[in-house]
Design an enzyme around this catalytic site. Structure first.
Site, PDB file in Angstrom:
ATOM      1  CG  ASN A   1       4.378   3.124  -0.289  1.00  0.00           C
ATOM      2  OD1 ASN A   1       3.419   2.368  -0.289  1.00  0.00           O
ATOM      3  ND2 ASN A   1       5.510   2.854   0.337  1.00  0.00           N
TER       4      ASN A   1
ATOM      5  CG  ASP B   1       6.695   3.935   4.433  1.00  0.00           C
ATOM      6  OD1 ASP B   1       6.957   3.054   3.591  1.00  0.00           O
ATOM      7  OD2 ASP B   1       6.760   5.162   4.200  1.00  0.00           O
TER       8      ASP B   1
ATOM      9  CG  HIS C   1       8.460   2.667  -1.769  1.00  0.00           C
ATOM     10  ND1 HIS C   1       8.571   2.988  -0.445  1.00  0.00           N
ATOM     11  CD2 HIS C   1       8.099   1.367  -1.815  1.00  0.00           C
ATOM     12  CE1 HIS C   1       8.304   1.928   0.292  1.00  0.00           C
ATOM     13  NE2 HIS C   1       8.021   0.923  -0.522  1.00  0.00           N
TER      14      HIS C   1
HETATM   15  P1  13P Z   1       6.398  10.173  -1.625  1.00  0.00           P
HETATM   16  O1  13P Z   1       6.618  11.005  -0.408  1.00  0.00           O
HETATM   17  O2  13P Z   1       7.275  10.563  -2.730  1.00  0.00           O
HETATM   18  O3  13P Z   1       4.962  10.111  -2.000  1.00  0.00           O
HETATM   19  O4  13P Z   1       6.836   8.678  -1.257  1.00  0.00           O
HETATM   20  C1  13P Z   1       6.168   8.007  -0.244  1.00  0.00           C
HETATM   21  C2  13P Z   1       6.743   6.663  -0.014  1.00  0.00           C
HETATM   22  O5  13P Z   1       7.222   6.006  -0.898  1.00  0.00           O
HETATM   23  C3  13P Z   1       6.692   6.144   1.355  1.00  0.00           C
HETATM   24  O6  13P Z   1       7.380   4.953   1.477  1.00  0.00           O
END
Ligand code: 13P
Length: 293
Positions: free
Chosen positions: A230, A85, A208
């Site tokens: 995500n 990620d 995201h």
């Molecule tokens: P959050 O922590 O807001 O759920 O976002 C996670 C994310 O987008 C990881 O790339």
């Protein structure tokens, strides 16, 4: 089921109007919770490590092997991709080397031309090994392991150019932010998402900052072209709140809980980890990927 790259199941989600979850992990127990949830829901899933989480877990190789070994030892039958990620270029190359099955190369902090050029290189190296690639245009607001953005709507022409590099799914800002949403947040810009989706027809878009967006907005976004959502913060908050509750119970019943040896971390962490599993299962239902394995 052996580990898989993510492009097929993300594309299937795009074609059939649901989204798969990209759930961030932090450790062994977290990974078990996500895997148990995916198996219980029969949902394909990406287990993802940020650069910081992988470092915390002992490096990419350790993180990758831990996830891969759990998939095997837990007899997981649903498709699982191990995903990087928000990886810098060098981190993307390292993850390709050590056996991640999916990579997000995040060059959003670079000039656009360089972001595109590096994405092309990552695509070539990753695809040669059957690894799927996500990349980002614009920046996504909030803070994610030191990558800070003020939040913006991704320029449509950059999105089109990024898709042309050969990536498999695209992260693009539509007013979303990493971490908790501030009280004055205006919500997702679904009109912008619609324009993006029309400019890259049928292409899977990644949302995201999935934690804390109202479910109806997430589901509208999925209808318009989001195929991966995500989630990180929501799992962390679920873990911490359940752990605090259990710690308060423990403090109030100390002698009894000590006698039951609930100080054993395998027991002490259990309520928090159960809460992570429940949060992941609940998200899978909202995203519509239950039963899609
Ligand atoms: P959050 O922590 O807001 O759920 O976002 C996670 C994310 O987008 C990881 O790339």
């Amino acid at each position: 089921m052996p580990l898989v790259s993510a492009e097929k199941f993300v594309q299937a989600a795009r074609e059939n109007g649901y989204a798969v979850g990209g759930f961030n992990t932090n450790n062994l127990e977290w990974t078990q919770a996500i895997l148990r949830a995916a198996e219980a829901k029969q949902a394909p899933v990406l287990i993802q490590t940020s650069m910081g989480a992988a470092k915390y877990m002992g490096g990419y190789k350790t993180a990758r092997n831990l996830i891969a070994n759990l998939v095997e030892s837990m007899n997981i039958t649903v498709p699982v991709a191990i995903h990087l990620d928000h990886g810098h270029y060098e981190d993307s190359l390292e993850c390709i080397e050590v056996g991640y099955t999916s990579i997000m190369f995040d060059g959003s902090h670079l000039p656009v031309e360089e972001n595109l050029e590096k994405a092309r290189e990552v695509v070539e190296l990753a695809h040669a090994k059957g690894i799927s690639v996500e990349a980002e245009v614009g920046t996504i607001g909030g803070e994610e392991d030191g990558i800070v953005g003020k939040g913006e709507l991704a320029p449509i022409e950059d999105a089109v150019a990024m898709v042309a590099t050969g990536i498999d799914f695209l992260a693009a800002g539509i007013g979303n932010i990493h971490g908790p949403y501030p009280a004055n947040w205006e919500g997702l810009d679904l009109d912008h998402l619609k324009k993006l989706a029309e400019a890259v027809p049928g292409f899977p878009i990644v949302l995201h900052g999935g934690s804390g967006i109202p479910d109806d907005q997430i589901q509208e976004a999925i209808k318009l072209g989001v195929a991966k959502v995500n989630v990180n913060t929501e799992g962390q908050i679920a873990f911490t709140e359940a752990s605090l509750k259990f710690a308060a119970e423990y403090a109030a019943n100390k002698a009894d809980y000590d006698a039951k040896k609930l100080f054993d971390p395998r027991k002490f962490l259990a309520p928090g980890i159960k809460a992570v599993q429940e949060a992941v299962e609940e998200r899978i239902d909202v995203f519509g990927s239950a039963g899609k394995a």
